[in-house]
Design an enzyme around this catalytic site. Structure first.
Site, mmCIF file in Angstrom:
data_model
loop_
_atom_site.group_PDB
_atom_site.id
_atom_site.type_symbol
_atom_site.label_atom_id
_atom_site.label_comp_id
_atom_site.label_asym_id
_atom_site.label_seq_id
_atom_site.Cartn_x
_atom_site.Cartn_y
_atom_site.Cartn_z
ATOM 1 N N ARG A 194 0.850 -1.186 0.000
ATOM 2 C CA ARG A 194 0.000 0.000 0.000
ATOM 3 C C ARG A 194 0.885 1.235 0.000
ATOM 4 O O ARG A 194 1.752 1.360 0.863
ATOM 5 C CB ARG A 194 -0.894 0.025 1.238
ATOM 6 C CG ARG A 194 -1.847 -1.154 1.377
ATOM 7 C CD ARG A 194 -2.430 -1.191 2.787
ATOM 8 N NE ARG A 194 -1.383 -1.424 3.779
ATOM 9 C CZ ARG A 194 -1.525 -1.182 5.087
ATOM 10 N NH1 ARG A 194 -2.651 -0.668 5.542
ATOM 11 N NH2 ARG A 194 -0.530 -1.425 5.920
ATOM 12 N N CYS B 225 -2.944 1.568 -8.779
ATOM 13 C CA CYS B 225 -3.306 0.145 -8.745
ATOM 14 C C CYS B 225 -4.778 -0.115 -9.026
ATOM 15 O O CYS B 225 -5.126 -0.748 -10.022
ATOM 16 C CB CYS B 225 -2.927 -0.454 -7.393
ATOM 17 S SG CYS B 225 -1.151 -0.540 -7.115
#
Length: 432
Positions: A152, A261
């Protein structure tokens, strides 16, 4: 172990640095000569919390080095990570030209057994394509492994050093043994290294990101419906999140998801489905709803100003797609800014890290402030697009003194509605 990482974007640089942190000898390869020189001088080219400390430490220890020479990288590493871009193509698919281009070069340069690791997020079947691209140029033995990243942005260093799971896709016992040896220091607390076939590993990453994007999108739909019926999405979220089958994370509504993403991976999985005669109807909805959600504040802003935004001055807090990163790819703030500019607004913005990237992209179309409060000078409205920590407990007296207007449009639901209204502001948020 001797490791080579090809590509030094977010994934490649974090991967290389964190592998060096556990004592590996890491050489990172990139074709951008200026970027390589910058890194050789100890400068981190991206913003990622805690990365700079590890980066500097491992360069000083000579465990982390940089080069533009792929042949040098192949000679150095026993394991070769491919952390290359897979940008969205015009049809929504992942463009594999960078990965397959390097794979073609590897076939020409390889001299002994290597494990080639697809670290990039790639469609199902990419490992076969990489294997074919290398094989056409060599008879040397090698293995291709799919090892998707689950990093992340904003937490990438912690995610790499303390992973919830590591997925290794391979049918080669030799390659699996090397990968397990490499990752053993990161799973000492017992989190699993999950071994599976290459195609399942490739799909695991797309499925994970698409599920999370769908979860965010569903909560945004619930928030929009709350506004229709007079419910409070914060209360609904808490009621849902305490169910262990659902969980608390990714239930916060807002102005949609962005980044490098989720948007790309959802579209790529959707396109991969079409290529294999499967229609991901749920992903159709996710893509469509998220595009609309990015602009969900615009009708609220237009309504407040009686559909005339011409000449209005708008302050914007937050430009990055999420806090703790300077990444503006697919950032909702950019969609909002574009819409406001088209309506004749002038905009002053502040973000702790992302302003240089936005300045390069928008090229003088908006102004930037040195602080969050400096954006507010004579502003008719404040729009909050990113939930940076510094925005969470503002000085409302300062806001009131500097603004010409008294309305806050909050795309991230940072404040309690009554608290802001008691400060004398009109407060417009999502689903409340």
């Amino acid at each position: 172990m001797k490791i080579t990482v090809v590509g030094t974007g977010y994934v490649g640089l974090v991967t290389g640095t964190c592998l060096a942190e556990t004592g590996n000898d890491v050489l990172c390869i990139d074709i951008d000569e200026n970027k390589v020189k910058q890194m050789q001088q100890g400068e981190v080219p991206i913003y990622e919390p805690h990365l700079d400390v590890l980066f500097e430490r491992n360069i000083k220890a000579n465990r982390l080095r940089f080069s533009t020479n792929l042949e040098e990288g192949l000679s150095h590493g026993d394991i070769i990570f491919l952390a290359l871009p897979t940008p969205e193509d015009e049809d929504g698919s992942a463009d594999l030209k960078y990965i397959l281009g390097v794979a073609d070069d590897i076939g020409k340069l390889i001299t002994d057994y290597k494990v080639i690791v697809d670290k990039s997020t790639v469609p199902v079947g990419t490992s076969d394509k990489v294997k074919a691209a290398i094989s056409k140029n060599t008879t040397i033995d090698f293995d291709v492994v799919s090892n998707p990243e689950f990093l992340r942005e904003g937490f990438a260093v912690d995610d790499f050093l303390k992973p919830e799971r590591i997925v290794v896709g391979s049918s080669s016992e030799r390659a699996i043994a090397l990968m397990e040896k490499l990752y053993k220091p990161y799973v000492r607390s017992g989190n699993p290294i999950i071994v599976m076939d290459e195609k399942s590993a490739e799909l695991t990453k797309y499925a994970s990101n698409s599920f999370l994007a769908a979860k965010i999108t569903f909560m945004n739909e619930i928030a929009n419906f709350c506004e229709k019926v007079g419910a409070d999405v914060d209360k609904v979220r808490i009621g849902m999140g305490t169910d262990s089958r659902i969980g608390k994370r990714f239930l916060f509504p807002g102005i949609g998801y962005g980044g490098s993403c989720f948007p790309k991976d959802v579209k790529a999985l959707h396109k991969s489905g079409k290529d294999n005669n499967y229609d991901f109807k749920i992903l159709d909805a996710v893509i469509s709803i998220n595009a609309k959600q990015k602009l969900v504040l615009i009708p609220k802003i237009e309504d407040h100003f009686n559909n005339d935004l011409s000449g209005k001055t708008i302050a914007v807090w937050g430009l990055a797609f999420k806090p703790e990163t300077d990444d503006i790819r697919e950032a909702p703030a950019l969609d909002i800014i574009d819409s406001l500019l088209e309506s004749g607004c002038s905009i002053t913005a502040f973000d702790p890290e992302a302003m240089p990237n936005v300045e390069r992209k928008l090229k003088g179309k908006i102004k930037f402030a040195d602080s969050m409060y400096d954006t507010l000078e004579q502003a008719d409205a404040l729009v909050i697009c990113t939930e940076w920590s510094i925005f969470r407990t503002p000085n409302f007296d300062k806001i009131r003194q500097r603004m010409a207007g008294n309305v806050i449009f909050d795309g991230r639901n940072l404040y309690d509605v009554k608290d802001v209204e008691n400060e004398g502001f009109k407060y417009v948020s999502i689903g409340r």
